[in-house]
Design an enzyme around this catalytic site. Structure first.
Site, short mmCIF file in Angstrom:
data_model
loop_
_atom_site.label_atom_id
_atom_site.label_comp_id
_atom_site.label_asym_id
_atom_site.label_seq_id
_atom_site.Cartn_x
_atom_site.Cartn_y
_atom_site.Cartn_z
N CYS A 49 0.83 -1.21 0.00
CA CYS A 49 0.00 0.00 0.00
C CYS A 49 0.86 1.26 0.00
O CYS A 49 1.42 1.65 1.03
CB CYS A 49 -0.92 -0.02 1.22
SG CYS A 49 -1.88 1.48 1.41
N CYS B 207 -0.30 4.10 2.28
CA CYS B 207 -0.01 3.88 3.70
C CYS B 207 1.46 4.13 4.01
O CYS B 207 1.80 4.74 5.02
CB CYS B 207 -0.30 2.44 4.12
SG CYS B 207 -1.81 1.74 3.48
N ASP B 208 2.34 3.62 3.17
CA ASP B 208 3.75 3.53 3.55
C ASP B 208 4.72 4.37 2.71
O ASP B 208 5.90 4.45 3.05
CB ASP B 208 4.20 2.05 3.49
CG ASP B 208 3.37 1.18 4.45
OD1 ASP B 208 3.01 1.69 5.52
OD2 ASP B 208 3.09 0.03 4.11
#
Ligand code: NDP
Length: 319
Positions: free
Chosen positions: A139, A142-143
């Site tokens: 993701c 997200c990261d």
């Protein structure tokens, strides 16, 4: 039903325990409906395989994914929600109350909220699992932030891979898209956008053989990826700081096949602007209905919607 199977009846059963399911449980519990949450194979859902979550509102300093899920679960339990650490393997929505089967018992419910989520497709390598959250991610939203000024690889040749790669160029100094074939599955517009991006390069006809890294004082971190050429089978190690899997997502809807309306890729269909499925009394929320946003906060928001829809629907049934 055999002797060791017990039957339990619930007003509301929630299948799935990511942000959508746990938020639905919180709302239904506060409405005194004593919901049960079937936590499934991965209690807490996809967030439990990420590390730091920095974009969930309310946590100024960020929070670990598993910790966040634990907080929401405890918040729901505080008002009477109950977690059952079992997986639902079969449902019967043809008559009410609805029937839900686990491996060893049978439950019934007046209303059901489905929040079984989606799973990022993974390559299935041991080394990928080992470095998941420590360089390997599925993701970018997200990261990506953790890869400022670094070099990352994105695996896949579809729109997800192109989108993730473009997004990652906001942080990374270099993004390498690795695809297993010569032709790309991505739409022309997405592929062209990636091609025009000066930070993106492409490696074709290559598959991941192994993720490599180091482990020091109990801390692990990936340092590179060994790729195999699909034509001459040669192996080459590339030094990269991150590996993003952009090979697609799969909604967890196997058990609802031929029961609930789905789109061609298996995402549950809901009546626009609501969480109503095609079966009255069955609601759906979170990533299982959403291939566009896929964020913890949007899942939590739709979990809240499902709880309210279910609560109002149950109330209408009683009158
Ligand atoms: P796709 O199935 O379209 O693409 C998956 C890609 O990953 C393919 O190129 C596939 O290779 C590759 N792949 C699959 N498994 C492996 C593996 N084990 N090893 C290496 N490579 C692998 O999935 P997407 O998630 O990209 O897209 C799904 C749908 O969502 C599409 O309809 C897409 O258009 C849509 N979408 C739209 C977006 C947008 O419009 N903004 C953004 C993201 C998705 P191969 O081609 O060889 O099969």
């Amino acid at each position: 039903m055999t002797n060791n199977q017990e039957k339990k009846h619930h007003k509301i059963a929630i299948i799935g325990s990511g942000p959508a399911g746990l938020t639905a449980a919180l709302y239904n519990a506060r409405a005194n409906l004593n919901p049960v949450i079937f936590e499934g194979m991965q209690p807490g859902g996809q967030l439990t395989i990420t590390t730091e979550v920095e974009n969930y509102p309310g946590f100024e300093e960020g929070i670990q994914g598993p910790v966040l899920m634990d907080i929401i679960r405890k918040q729901a339990h505080r008002f009477g929600a109950e977690s059952i650490y079992k997986e639902i393997i079969e449902v019967d929505f043809s008559k009410r109350p609805f029937t839900l089967k686990t491996y060893d018992d049978v439950h019934t419910a007046e209303a059901v909220i489905i929040s079984t989520g989606a799973s990022a497709r993974l390559l299935g390598l041991e080394s990928e699992k080992f470095y998941m959250g420590y360089g390997v991610s599925a993701c970018a939203t997200c990261d990506g932030f953790f890869f400022k000024g670094l070099t990352v690889m994105v695996i896949g040749g579809g729109d997800t891979a192109m989108e993730e790669a473009n997004y990652l160029t906001r942080f990374a100094k270099e993004v390498i898209i690795v695809h297993r074939r010569e032709e790309f599955r991505a739409s022309k517009i997405m592929y062209d956008r990636a091609k025009k991006n000066p930070k993106i390069t492409f490696l074709k006809n290559k598959i991941v053989n192994k993720v490599v890294g180091i482990e020091e004082n109990g801390r692990k971190s990936m340092t590179g990826v060994i790729l195999q050429d699909t034509k001459d089978k040669s192996l080459t190690e590339y030094k990269v700081d991150g590996l993003f899997l952009g090979i697609g997502h799969k909604p967890n809807t196997e058990i609802f096949k031929d029961i609930l309306d789905m789109d061609e890729t298996g995402y549950l269909k809901v009546k626009p602007g609501t969480t109503f499925t095609n079966i009255e009394g069955v609601f759906a929320a979170g990533d299982v209905t959403d291939k566009t946003y896929r964020q913890a906060i949007t899942a939590a928001g739709s979990g809240c919607m499902a709880a309210i829809d279910a609560e109002r629907w149950l109330e209408a049934q009683e009158h």
